[in-house]
Design a protein around this motif. Structure first.
Motif, mmCIF file in Angstrom:
data_model
loop_
_atom_site.group_PDB
_atom_site.id
_atom_site.type_symbol
_atom_site.label_atom_id
_atom_site.label_comp_id
_atom_site.label_asym_id
_atom_site.label_seq_id
_atom_site.Cartn_x
_atom_site.Cartn_y
_atom_site.Cartn_z
ATOM 1 N N GLN A 68 -32.055 15.067 10.645
ATOM 2 C CA GLN A 68 -32.830 16.320 9.778
ATOM 3 C C GLN A 68 -33.538 17.296 10.527
ATOM 4 N N ASP A 111 -27.434 19.614 9.361
ATOM 5 C CA ASP A 111 -27.460 19.658 7.918
ATOM 6 C C ASP A 111 -26.569 18.688 7.403
ATOM 7 N N GLN A 161 -34.922 10.939 0.938
ATOM 8 C CA GLN A 161 -36.424 11.123 1.812
ATOM 9 C C GLN A 161 -35.762 11.920 2.970
ATOM 10 N N ASP A 187 -33.703 15.184 4.641
ATOM 11 C CA ASP A 187 -33.502 16.622 4.602
ATOM 12 C C ASP A 187 -32.080 17.038 5.246
ATOM 13 N N ASN A 188 -31.098 16.204 4.889
ATOM 14 C CA ASN A 188 -29.926 16.396 5.282
ATOM 15 C C ASN A 188 -28.715 15.489 4.366
ATOM 16 N N LYS A 196 -28.257 18.118 0.039
ATOM 17 C CA LYS A 196 -29.059 17.263 1.041
ATOM 18 C C LYS A 196 -29.971 16.133 0.313
ATOM 19 N N GLY A 197 -29.866 14.846 1.087
ATOM 20 C CA GLY A 197 -30.603 13.689 0.268
ATOM 21 C C GLY A 197 -29.451 12.792 -0.330
#
Length: 108
Positions: free
Chosen positions: A43, A47, A64, A66-67, A98-99
């Protein structure tokens, strides 16, 4: 957009993503790292994480991270079986979230 390809996918697969910055898990020195820690490492620099691990979204709380994750579903993880998925992967890349995990499978 920066893509990370899981270690169980042939590194030659990365050549299919012209115009994207693509690395493999082994290229990053992360071979053997478990999924939770791998997503944490990824993350910071990527991406999207591309994998064939169908259980990833059940084993990890993807919210949790961020990708985004793309899970490939084909007959096997052989390059010949994964290459036909590339057009669909390229289609979904602009819309991945993301997520969340997005599944790309072979057309029947």
């Amino acid at each position: 957009m920066k893509l990370l390809v899981d270690e169980c996918i042939d590194r030659k697969f990365t050549k299919e993503f012209v115009g994207y910055e693509v690395k493999t898990v082994p290229q990053m020195g992360w071979a053997g790292v478990k999924n939770g820690q791998l997503l944490t490492l990824a993350q910071a620099e990527f991406d999207v994480f591309i994998t064939v691990d169908r259980n990833l979204s059940f084993q990890q709380n993807l919210l949790q991270f961020d990708n985004a994750v793309i899970v490939l579903q084909a007959k096997s993880n052989r390059l010949a079986d994964l290459k036909p998925l590339v057009p669909d992967i390229l289609d979904v890349l602009p819309t991945v979230v993301k997520g969340q995990a997005t599944v790309v499978n072979e057309r029947k």
